[in-house]
Design a protein around this motif. Structure first.
Motif, mmCIF file in Angstrom:
data_model
loop_
_atom_site.group_PDB
_atom_site.id
_atom_site.type_symbol
_atom_site.label_atom_id
_atom_site.label_comp_id
_atom_site.label_asym_id
_atom_site.label_seq_id
_atom_site.Cartn_x
_atom_site.Cartn_y
_atom_site.Cartn_z
ATOM 1 N N VAL A 1 -3.260 -3.088 3.954
ATOM 2 C CA VAL A 1 -2.148 -2.135 3.961
ATOM 3 C C VAL A 1 -1.172 -2.484 5.093
ATOM 4 C CG1 VAL A 1 -3.254 -0.404 5.442
ATOM 5 C CG2 VAL A 1 -1.568 0.326 3.792
ATOM 6 N N ALA B 1 -2.420 13.897 -3.410
ATOM 7 C CA ALA B 1 -3.736 14.411 -3.795
ATOM 8 C C ALA B 1 -4.285 15.334 -2.708
ATOM 9 C CB ALA B 1 -4.698 13.260 -4.063
ATOM 10 N N HIS B 2 -4.102 14.931 -1.426
ATOM 11 C CA HIS B 2 -4.556 15.784 -0.314
ATOM 12 C C HIS B 2 -3.859 17.140 -0.370
ATOM 13 C CE1 HIS B 2 -6.923 12.867 1.676
ATOM 14 N NE2 HIS B 2 -5.935 12.108 2.078
ATOM 15 N N ALA C 1 -0.130 3.554 -2.922
ATOM 16 C CA ALA C 1 -1.501 4.042 -2.760
ATOM 17 C C ALA C 1 -1.519 5.211 -1.786
ATOM 18 C CB ALA C 1 -2.388 2.910 -2.260
ATOM 19 N N ILE C 2 -0.857 5.055 -0.637
ATOM 20 C CA ILE C 2 -0.839 6.107 0.382
ATOM 21 C C ILE C 2 -0.096 7.337 -0.137
ATOM 22 C CG2 ILE C 2 -0.062 6.690 2.716
ATOM 23 C CD1 ILE C 2 -2.097 4.639 3.022
ATOM 24 N N LEU D 1 0.432 8.398 -3.261
ATOM 25 C CA LEU D 1 -0.327 9.165 -4.257
ATOM 26 C C LEU D 1 -1.484 9.903 -3.600
ATOM 27 C CD1 LEU D 1 -0.303 6.556 -7.154
ATOM 28 C CD2 LEU D 1 0.873 8.758 -7.088
ATOM 29 N N LYS D 2 -2.112 9.246 -2.617
ATOM 30 C CA LYS D 2 -3.235 9.869 -1.920
ATOM 31 C C LYS D 2 -2.778 11.112 -1.159
ATOM 32 C CE LYS D 2 -4.600 8.252 2.072
ATOM 33 N NZ LYS D 2 -4.628 9.401 2.995
ATOM 34 N N GLY E 1 0.781 -1.235 0.000
ATOM 35 C CA GLY E 1 0.000 0.000 0.000
ATOM 36 C C GLY E 1 0.804 1.270 0.000
ATOM 37 N N ARG F 1 -2.544 18.609 -2.924
ATOM 38 C CA ARG F 1 -3.010 19.380 -4.066
ATOM 39 C C ARG F 1 -4.349 20.051 -3.735
ATOM 40 N NH1 ARG F 1 -3.096 15.359 -7.724
ATOM 41 N NH2 ARG F 1 -5.359 15.361 -7.913
ATOM 42 N N ARG F 2 -5.190 19.341 -2.992
ATOM 43 C CA ARG F 2 -6.517 19.880 -2.672
ATOM 44 C C ARG F 2 -6.468 20.913 -1.560
ATOM 45 N NH1 ARG F 2 -9.521 15.840 -5.163
ATOM 46 N NH2 ARG F 2 -8.967 16.451 -7.237
#
Lengths: 381, 321
Positions: A226, A13-14, A6-7, A9-10, A3, A16-17
């Motif tokens: 994970v 994304a956080h 996955a973590i 990239l996430k 995982g 970026r937001r």
């Protein structure tokens, strides 16, 4: 390592937001460095001085001029009575008062000791110490000049220099290395970089896991395959990347805004900065595993930040601390990093010179990362 | 493993127990759930429902007893269980600042699915859960029912054989609730075993199997039809009657004082009563205190609520004695 991607990239994304994360990570350190870098200037000049000259003849005026020409003192007022003199000091208009007696010239001519009173406002100890030393040195220099002129006139000298002039028997010639102009920016700015990096990375990561715990998403992650190393590293790496970019930016600010050159190896500096970043981020993750809420995470982060500022040698020299405080400093990662920063930037120290600090930092990093991964359980107890 | 009725047993608990300090949250719970069943797990708040789910999902170690999911032991093979189950919690626990698609991508990666597989599964789940119009919307901006569908889609991304749902319909509107149940039936039809906790009795009636936990102890578990026929629910020498009357509240108050009426409760505008068999209809009508021509009696089977109420009372009486 399950995982990890996955973590990772996430987390990006956080970020970026949530542009405030980037603001906090990039802009705030530059602002802090600029503001604090200019504010923390310990070179003391132009201490306000009031002069009460009861003599007024040439010798006494020369003495006042000698005070002003040191650049430590700046004559802001001349007063002509005792009341004004005292009032200028009490009101804080002047921090130093120079009182020259009416018989100053006579006493010098008669070969008697002339006493000049210098009153110093002791409320700011740094200013007071500087004024005290400068005034004493000035008195000494003036006396030496008169003594040598006297000796020259009598053709009797305790010592002469190679040119045959009267000189002091012993001359001490100090030379300042690495920071010859004693500019405080050279000492403080590299240290400030360490402190700011610690501050930002600690706060960025200390929320990383607590936030998921509060949102309930951590509970959801627990029921997936994970792995805890994957989860921890996936959380850590994005912030390490941000922290590293931030390091490059603050180093540029140091070089181009504060004109503090990097005398040593840039590669070594960046390599060791990365090591420190990992440690600081690991410390943040460790907080994240201890704290149940984001509020607790902030409190823990402050608990780490205060000793990092006070005991690391950033402001107060560690050598002057009481033994327990001195020893406590060894448990703070930023202590080692400050040595490394100042060593490479100011003294162009190499890896071999910095070995004790590097070893200290490596040990801190290993301990912190191991602790945070082992503290973190995928099971609820 | 196979059950009494010959079906595969997918979830099994044998004396499953969990203690927190002195407090026993789950006390020797045993049940079995066959493949493709919808197991409705009921009980009041704090009775231990969530603790049982957490043990079965491998995030909480049992203090005693044994649990298996798909043949894996919950204590020693938790990670194997996690790969083949889906879990949807009662609280919305997705990332509100990520879009619907990003949330699904994230869980796809967490389960290690290939990129092509994630794309394929997303398409299938968009269709199944009807969330295709919202793929680019941030999860936080979805309404309650759609959030639940997204949570379900994320829990299904890796095609789990077993799905645990902890109060999936708490706080969502009746239409969304009906839709969600239709989805669950669809999944059950495809062979997915569902373990659902709920507070709603009407939801319990829809389940193929139910279990009722009260004060940390499992009171009863089985098929709803079997439970309604239990002797303990309608003991020998008693019968259940529906009483229709224009003044049910008044009748209820009167009947509560009658010795042969063991239990009476209001059900909408009618009364459900458990009465001794030797109490004749005429006596019962008289006991309501209403004019005889305005009272109708009808024999009925117990509802699941009757089952749980009766059995909980029995249990309380036994532990109190």
């Amino acid at each position: 390592m399950n995982g990890f991607w996955a973590i990772l990239l996430k987390e990006f994304a956080h970020i970026r937001r949530e542009p405030t994360t980037l603001f906090f990570a990039f802009l705030v350190p530059v602002l802090q460095l600029t503001i604090f870098g200019y504010a923390i200037d310990t070179t003391i000049e132009d201490i306000t001085t009031v002069v009460y000259n009861l003599d007024g003849r040439r010798d006494s005026r020369d003495l006042v001029a000698a005070f002003a020409s040191t650049r430590r003192f700046k004559v802001v007022a001349y007063v002509f009575n005792e009341a004004d003199f005292n009032h200028a000091l009490a009101a804080g208009r002047a921090k130093v008062g120079v009182k020259i007696p009416p018989d100053y010239t006579e006493r010098l001519l008669d070969g008697e000791q002339a006493v000049v009173q210098v009153l110093i406002d002791g409320s700011d100890s740094q200013v007071a110490t500087t004024a005290l030393n400068s005034a004493a040195l000035l008195g000494l220099n003036e006396s030496r000049r008169r003594g040598m002129a006297f000796a020259e006139a009598r053709q009797a000298a305790v010592a002469r220099d190679p040119a045959g002039r009267v000189a002091l028997p012993i001359e001490i010639r100090p030379r300042l290395l690495y920071n010859p102009n004693l500019e405080s920016a050279h000492f403080f700015v590299p240290g400030l970089i360490g402190i700011i990096m610690q501050l930002v990375t600690l706060f960025l990561t200390s929320f990383a896991i607590v936030r998921e715990r509060e949102l309930g998403t951590l509970e959801q992650l627990f029921v997936t395959p994970v792995g805890r190393t994957g989860l921890m590293l996936g959380k850590l790496v994005p912030y390490a990347v941000i922290g590293f970019l931030e390091t490059l930016i603050v180093l540029m600010v140091m070089v181009f805004v504060f004109s503090v050159p990097i005398n040593g190896s840039l590669v070594l500096l960046l390599g060791l900065s990365l090591l420190f970043l990992l440690t600081a981020l690991g410390l943040g993750l460790f907080i994240s595993t201890l704290a149940r809420t984001q509020l607790q995470a902030i409190q823990f982060a402050f608990m780490i930040m205060l000793p990092s500022i006070l005991l690391s040698g950033f402001i107060f020299p560690r050598e002057a601390m009481p033994l327990p405080m001195y020893l406590l400093g060894f448990f703070i990662p930023v202590t080692y990093f400050l040595e490394i920063l100042r060593g490479i930037i100011l003294r162009s120290a190499g890896l071999a010179d910095l070995l004790p600090s590097v070893v200290g930092l490596v040990v801190c990093c290993a301990v912190v990362l191991t602790l945070s991964v082992s503290r973190f359980r995928k099971r609820q107890e | 493993m196979s059950g009494a009725d010959g079906a595969d047993i997918v979830i099994a608990a044998e004396g499953l127990t969990r203690r927190f300090g002195d407090f026993t949250a789950v006390d020797a719970v045993s049940f079995a759930v066959p493949r493709a069943a919808i197991f409705g797990f009921l009980g009041p708040n704090g009775s231990g429902k969530s603790t049982v789910i957490r043990m079965l999902c491998g995030v909480l170690r049992p203090s005693a007893g044994r649990g298996t999911v798909l043949g894996h032991d919950v204590a020693s093979e938790a990670e194997a269980i996690k790969r083949s189950i889906g879990y949807m919690s009662q609280k919305f626990s997705l990332y509100g600042d990520l879009s619907v698609e990003e949330n699904m991508d994230f869980y796809g990666r967490i389960y290690g699915l290939s990129r092509a597989r994630v794309r394929e599964r997303k398409e299938a789940l968009y269709a199944l859960c009807g969330i295709r119009p919202f793929v680019n919307r941030l999860a936080a901006k979805l309404s309650g029912g759609w959030k639940q569908r997204l949570a379900l889609a994320c829990a299904l991304i890796h095609e789990p054989d077993v799905l645990f749902l902890d109060e999936p319909t708490a706080g969502i509107d009746p239409v969304a609730r009906r839709d969600l149940w239709d989805l669950l039936f669809e999944l059950s039809g495809r062979g997915v075993t569902l373990f659902v906790t709920t507070h709603y009795m009407d939801e319990a009636e829809r389940c193929s199997h139910v279990g009722y936990i009260h004060m940390s102890r499992l009171i009863v578990a089985g098929r709803p039809a079997d439970l309604k026929r239990l002797d303990a629910v309608t003991p020998a020498g008693t019968r259940r009657v529906e009483i229709s009357t224009p003044a049910p509240a008044d009748a209820l108050a009167r009947l509560r004082g009658v010795a042969h009426v063991r239990d009476v409760t209001l059900f909408g505008d009618v009364l459900h009563a458990l009465v001794d068999a030797d109490l004749s209809d005429t006596d019962l009508v008289a006991a309501t205190g209403q004019p005889a021509n305005r009272v109708d009696l009808r024999p009925i089977a117990p509802t699941l609520e009757d089952v749980f109420v009766t059995l909980s009372r029995n249990e309380l009486a036994r532990s109190g004695a």
